[in-house]
Design a protein around this motif. Sequence first.
Motif, PDB file in Angstrom:
ATOM      1  N   ARG A 179      34.367  -1.639  17.600  1.00 46.40           N
ATOM      2  CA  ARG A 179      33.030  -1.553  17.019  1.00 46.40           C
ATOM      3  C   ARG A 179      32.555  -2.891  16.478  1.00 46.40           C
ATOM      4  N   SER A 180      33.468  -3.664  15.927  1.00 49.64           N
ATOM      5  CA  SER A 180      33.100  -4.940  15.303  1.00 49.64           C
ATOM      6  C   SER A 180      33.242  -6.132  16.239  1.00 49.64           C
ATOM      7  N   ASN A 181      33.726  -5.873  17.473  1.00 50.75           N
ATOM      8  CA  ASN A 181      33.981  -6.961  18.431  1.00 50.75           C
ATOM      9  C   ASN A 181      34.926  -8.008  17.855  1.00 50.75           C
ATOM     10  N   THR A 182      35.909  -7.528  17.111  1.00 52.53           N
ATOM     11  CA  THR A 182      36.904  -8.417  16.511  1.00 52.53           C
ATOM     12  C   THR A 182      38.284  -7.971  16.955  1.00 52.53           C
ATOM     13  N   PRO A 183      38.997  -8.787  17.724  1.00 50.36           N
ATOM     14  CA  PRO A 183      40.303  -8.350  18.227  1.00 50.36           C
ATOM     15  C   PRO A 183      41.286  -8.099  17.098  1.00 50.36           C
ATOM     16  N   PRO A 184      42.050  -7.025  17.180  1.00 52.43           N
ATOM     17  CA  PRO A 184      43.073  -6.768  16.158  1.00 52.43           C
ATOM     18  C   PRO A 184      44.234  -7.744  16.303  1.00 52.43           C
ATOM     19  N   PRO A 185      45.077  -7.840  15.287  1.00 48.42           N
ATOM     20  CA  PRO A 185      46.248  -8.719  15.396  1.00 48.42           C
ATOM     21  C   PRO A 185      47.164  -8.255  16.519  1.00 48.42           C
ATOM     22  N   PRO A 186      47.916  -9.169  17.114  1.00 49.18           N
ATOM     23  CA  PRO A 186      48.901  -8.764  18.122  1.00 49.18           C
ATOM     24  C   PRO A 186      49.900  -7.786  17.512  1.00 49.18           C
ATOM     25  N   SER A 187      50.293  -6.791  18.291  1.00 50.86           N
ATOM     26  CA  SER A 187      51.273  -5.815  17.805  1.00 50.86           C
ATOM     27  C   SER A 187      52.220  -5.447  18.935  1.00 50.86           C
ATOM     28  N   PRO A 188      53.028  -6.416  19.404  1.00 51.11           N
ATOM     29  CA  PRO A 188      53.945  -6.143  20.525  1.00 51.11           C
ATOM     30  C   PRO A 188      54.941  -5.056  20.165  1.00 51.11           C
ATOM     31  N   ILE A 189      55.302  -4.245  21.170  1.00 51.83           N
ATOM     32  CA  ILE A 189      56.247  -3.152  20.913  1.00 51.83           C
ATOM     33  C   ILE A 189      57.684  -3.586  21.170  1.00 51.83           C
ATOM     34  N   PHE A 190      57.887  -4.765  21.759  1.00 47.31           N
ATOM     35  CA  PHE A 190      59.224  -5.328  21.876  1.00 47.31           C
ATOM     36  C   PHE A 190      59.096  -6.845  21.774  1.00 47.31           C
ATOM     37  N   PRO A 191      60.144  -7.543  21.316  1.00 52.56           N
ATOM     38  CA  PRO A 191      60.033  -8.959  20.942  1.00 52.56           C
ATOM     39  C   PRO A 191      59.457  -9.881  22.007  1.00 52.56           C
ATOM     40  N   ALA A 192      59.790  -9.653  23.279  1.00 56.00           N
ATOM     41  CA  ALA A 192      59.373 -10.579  24.335  1.00 56.00           C
ATOM     42  C   ALA A 192      58.063 -10.169  25.002  1.00 56.00           C
ATOM     43  N   GLU A 193      57.389  -9.139  24.488  1.00 58.01           N
ATOM     44  CA  GLU A 193      56.190  -8.653  25.161  1.00 58.01           C
ATOM     45  C   GLU A 193      55.119  -9.735  25.267  1.00 58.01           C
ATOM     46  N   CYS A 194      54.916 -10.499  24.197  1.00 53.56           N
ATOM     47  CA  CYS A 194      53.894 -11.549  24.221  1.00 53.56           C
ATOM     48  C   CYS A 194      54.209 -12.611  25.274  1.00 53.56           C
ATOM     49  N   GLU A 195      55.486 -12.932  25.407  1.00 51.36           N
ATOM     50  CA  GLU A 195      55.908 -13.969  26.356  1.00 51.36           C
ATOM     51  C   GLU A 195      55.551 -13.589  27.784  1.00 51.36           C
ATOM     52  N   PHE A 196      55.652 -12.319  28.123  1.00 45.78           N
ATOM     53  CA  PHE A 196      55.430 -11.879  29.492  1.00 45.78           C
ATOM     54  C   PHE A 196      54.071 -11.206  29.692  1.00 45.78           C
ATOM     55  N   CYS A 197      53.237 -11.236  28.676  1.00 44.98           N
ATOM     56  CA  CYS A 197      51.944 -10.555  28.760  1.00 44.98           C
ATOM     57  C   CYS A 197      51.008 -11.269  29.724  1.00 44.98           C
ATOM     58  N   GLU A 198      50.375 -10.491  30.613  1.00 44.10           N
ATOM     59  CA  GLU A 198      49.451 -11.075  31.584  1.00 44.10           C
ATOM     60  C   GLU A 198      48.136 -11.523  30.939  1.00 44.10           C
ATOM     61  N   LEU A 199      47.914 -11.118  29.688  1.00 38.97           N
ATOM     62  CA  LEU A 199      46.687 -11.499  28.987  1.00 38.97           C
ATOM     63  C   LEU A 199      46.958 -12.566  27.927  1.00 38.97           C
ATOM     64  N   ALA A 200      48.096 -13.237  28.027  1.00 37.99           N
ATOM     65  CA  ALA A 200      48.490 -14.194  26.987  1.00 37.99           C
ATOM     66  C   ALA A 200      47.437 -15.290  26.783  1.00 37.99           C
ATOM     67  N   SER A 201      46.936 -15.872  27.859  1.00 36.02           N
ATOM     68  CA  SER A 201      45.970 -16.960  27.701  1.00 36.02           C
ATOM     69  C   SER A 201      44.675 -16.465  27.078  1.00 36.02           C
ATOM     70  N   LEU A 202      44.234 -15.281  27.455  1.00 28.58           N
ATOM     71  CA  LEU A 202      43.029 -14.693  26.881  1.00 28.58           C
ATOM     72  C   LEU A 202      43.253 -14.387  25.412  1.00 28.58           C
ATOM     73  N   CYS A 203      44.420 -13.884  25.101  1.00 30.33           N
ATOM     74  CA  CYS A 203      44.764 -13.569  23.722  1.00 30.33           C
ATOM     75  C   CYS A 203      44.755 -14.819  22.858  1.00 30.33           C
ATOM     76  N   HIS A 204      45.317 -15.910  23.368  1.00 33.63           N
ATOM     77  CA  HIS A 204      45.434 -17.144  22.575  1.00 33.63           C
ATOM     78  C   HIS A 204      44.070 -17.799  22.326  1.00 33.63           C
ATOM     79  N   ASN A 205      43.097 -17.428  23.141  1.00 34.94           N
ATOM     80  CA  ASN A 205      41.741 -17.987  22.953  1.00 34.94           C
ATOM     81  C   ASN A 205      41.015 -17.360  21.768  1.00 34.94           C
ATOM     82  N   HIS A 206      41.589 -16.287  21.224  1.00 37.41           N
ATOM     83  CA  HIS A 206      40.984 -15.629  20.061  1.00 37.41           C
ATOM     84  C   HIS A 206      41.765 -16.040  18.808  1.00 37.41           C
ATOM     85  N   LYS A 207      41.041 -16.459  17.816  1.00 35.71           N
ATOM     86  CA  LYS A 207      41.681 -16.827  16.548  1.00 35.71           C
ATOM     87  C   LYS A 207      41.963 -15.559  15.746  1.00 35.71           C
ATOM     88  N   ASP A 208      43.101 -15.555  15.088  1.00 40.52           N
ATOM     89  CA  ASP A 208      43.452 -14.410  14.246  1.00 40.52           C
ATOM     90  C   ASP A 208      42.641 -14.458  12.941  1.00 40.52           C
TER      91      ASP A 208
END
Length: 208
Positions: A179-208
């Motif tokens: 609703r607010s167009n504000t991405p929530p904080p990352p919440s990986p369900i296992f430790p390496a999920e961020c490392e292998f995420c196909e949306l990692a570059s898109l995710c990193h473009n958003h500031k927390d």
Amino acid sequence: MRQLLRTDFDELPEPIRTHIFSVVEEEIELDDSTVGVTELLHCLRKSYLRRKYKCKPLDQQKWWIYRGNVFHSLWCSLFSQHEVEMVHDLGDYRIVGRADIVYDGCVYELKTVTSLFNIPKEHHVKQVLAYAYMLNLDCAKLIYVSFDGFTVIDVDVKNAAKVMEELEGKAKILVDALRSNTPPPPSPIFPAECEFCELASLCHNHKD
């Protein structure tokens, strides 16, 4: 002879390729007050980005989705209650789901996997427990299918209400983000999920 990758779709005859893409790219449109159970079983930021940017699956993911669809279309259609839609209304937002099979007082989720080792997966357990809660059923099972065989796993429904409470909280976070167009904080369900995420570059473009 050149060895082909399993996801080299360009090597397939055009009718097969077109059919695969039509199956895996079919989308269900949800409004910002509605979230799917499966969106809550992974990183909420990933679910947000997939929704807002209409991200398409990678080629390897397309094959996994299509492979699963083959078994779903063959097996689920055997039952009068299949692809059962449900809504968990929480006032100004809601959680929706679609159960593969409801049969003889039990909800079944069908999962295709490359291996029958390291199962059941925690997010699969939570998914079928959420469906059992939403359908008010006291029986839940996971059917895992690989090309080597299959297994059926009974899931204890005593934690269904606790799982649903967890998903309700995550749904509120995701709905507020949408609703607010504000991405929530990352919440990986296992430790390496961020490392292998196909949306990692898109995710990193958003500031927390």
